[in-house]
Design a protein around this motif. Structure first.
Motif, PDB file in Angstrom:
ATOM      1  N   ILE A  57       0.853  -1.201   0.000  1.00  0.00           N
ATOM      2  CA  ILE A  57       0.000   0.000   0.000  1.00  0.00           C
ATOM      3  C   ILE A  57       0.886   1.247   0.000  1.00  0.00           C
ATOM      4  O   ILE A  57       0.601   2.225  -0.700  1.00  0.00           O
ATOM      5  CB  ILE A  57      -0.972  -0.007   1.202  1.00  0.00           C
ATOM      6  N   ARG A  61       0.913   4.223  -2.748  1.00  0.00           N
ATOM      7  CA  ARG A  61       0.827   5.652  -2.411  1.00  0.00           C
ATOM      8  C   ARG A  61       1.983   6.437  -3.068  1.00  0.00           C
ATOM      9  O   ARG A  61       1.791   7.557  -3.537  1.00  0.00           O
ATOM     10  CB  ARG A  61       0.833   5.844  -0.905  1.00  0.00           C
ATOM     11  N   ALA A  76      -2.657  -1.539  -5.711  1.00  0.00           N
ATOM     12  CA  ALA A  76      -3.682  -1.578  -4.661  1.00  0.00           C
ATOM     13  C   ALA A  76      -4.705  -2.675  -4.955  1.00  0.00           C
ATOM     14  O   ALA A  76      -5.153  -3.375  -4.039  1.00  0.00           O
ATOM     15  CB  ALA A  76      -4.366  -0.218  -4.532  1.00  0.00           C
ATOM     16  N   ILE A 150      -6.881   3.142  -3.167  1.00  0.00           N
ATOM     17  CA  ILE A 150      -5.805   2.917  -2.196  1.00  0.00           C
ATOM     18  C   ILE A 150      -6.352   3.031  -0.767  1.00  0.00           C
ATOM     19  O   ILE A 150      -6.131   2.145   0.063  1.00  0.00           O
ATOM     20  CB  ILE A 150      -4.638   3.901  -2.416  1.00  0.00           C
ATOM     21  N   THR A 153      -8.817   0.154  -0.038  1.00  0.00           N
ATOM     22  CA  THR A 153      -8.110  -1.117   0.185  1.00  0.00           C
ATOM     23  C   THR A 153      -7.492  -1.139   1.577  1.00  0.00           C
ATOM     24  O   THR A 153      -7.588  -2.138   2.295  1.00  0.00           O
ATOM     25  CB  THR A 153      -7.036  -1.332  -0.897  1.00  0.00           C
ATOM     26  N   ASP A 154      -6.884  -0.039   1.960  1.00  0.00           N
ATOM     27  CA  ASP A 154      -6.295   0.062   3.297  1.00  0.00           C
ATOM     28  C   ASP A 154      -7.364  -0.160   4.369  1.00  0.00           C
ATOM     29  O   ASP A 154      -7.138  -0.866   5.353  1.00  0.00           O
ATOM     30  CB  ASP A 154      -5.627   1.420   3.467  1.00  0.00           C
TER      31      ASP A 154
END
Length: 161
Positions: A57, A61, A76, A150, A153-154
């Motif tokens: 991740i 980023r 991601a 992103i 997903t985090d």
């Protein structure tokens, strides 16, 4: 246990019945140790995988920061797909498809009751953005879409297990 018997003055002082409870205790100790060992391996695997996903991740980023939106979204998306596959595996949810994707895992998790409808919708949206990043070459993903992928997903990594 081997049929041995200790007698003294004609009285039986010890035989197999004296050894049997001690043998049961030893068996119980070994069973508990085996279960704890499996649990520890599971915990270690989870920690290593979480660390790897966090690193991926962070890579996404960094790609996003440098305006490589399609690549950031692809990374991601892979993390999301791997995580959903692991959640299915952890919950013993079988996937019939040979090469399942985000949508397949998402449907299976919803059908099993592991995730609720809002989570399912959120993951579906993330899967759609991932598809734009990976497959649709006529349309470029936007900065905002990749940010959503992103961050989403985090969030999934931290809330769905």
């Amino acid at each position: 246990m081997l049929g041995l018997r200790v007698t003294y003055g004609g009285d039986v002082k010890a035989d197999a019945s004296a050894a049997f409870p001690k043998m049961q205790n030893q068996t119980a100790i070994l069973s508990a140790a085996e279960a704890r060992f499996k649990s520890s391996l599971f915990e270690m695997r989870q920690l290593v995988q979480a660390d790897l996903f966090d690193s991926e991740i962070a890579s996404a980023r960094e790609l996003h920061k440098n305006k490589f939106y399609r690549a950031a979204g692809a990374v991601a998306g892979v993390v999301l797909e791997k995580h959903l596959a692991q959640v299915c595996s952890d919950h013993n949810i079988k996937i019939a498809k040979k090469n399942p994707g985000i949508g397949d895992f998402n449907e299976a998790l919803k059908a099993a009751g592991t995730i609720d409808v809002p989570q399912w919708r959120h993951i579906s949206m993330l899967g759609d953005i991932r598809n734009i990043c990976d497959h649709n070459k006529q349309k470029e993903p936007t900065e905002a879409q990749v940010t959503d992928l992103i961050d989403g997903t985090d969030k999934v990594l931290k809330t769905i297990a």
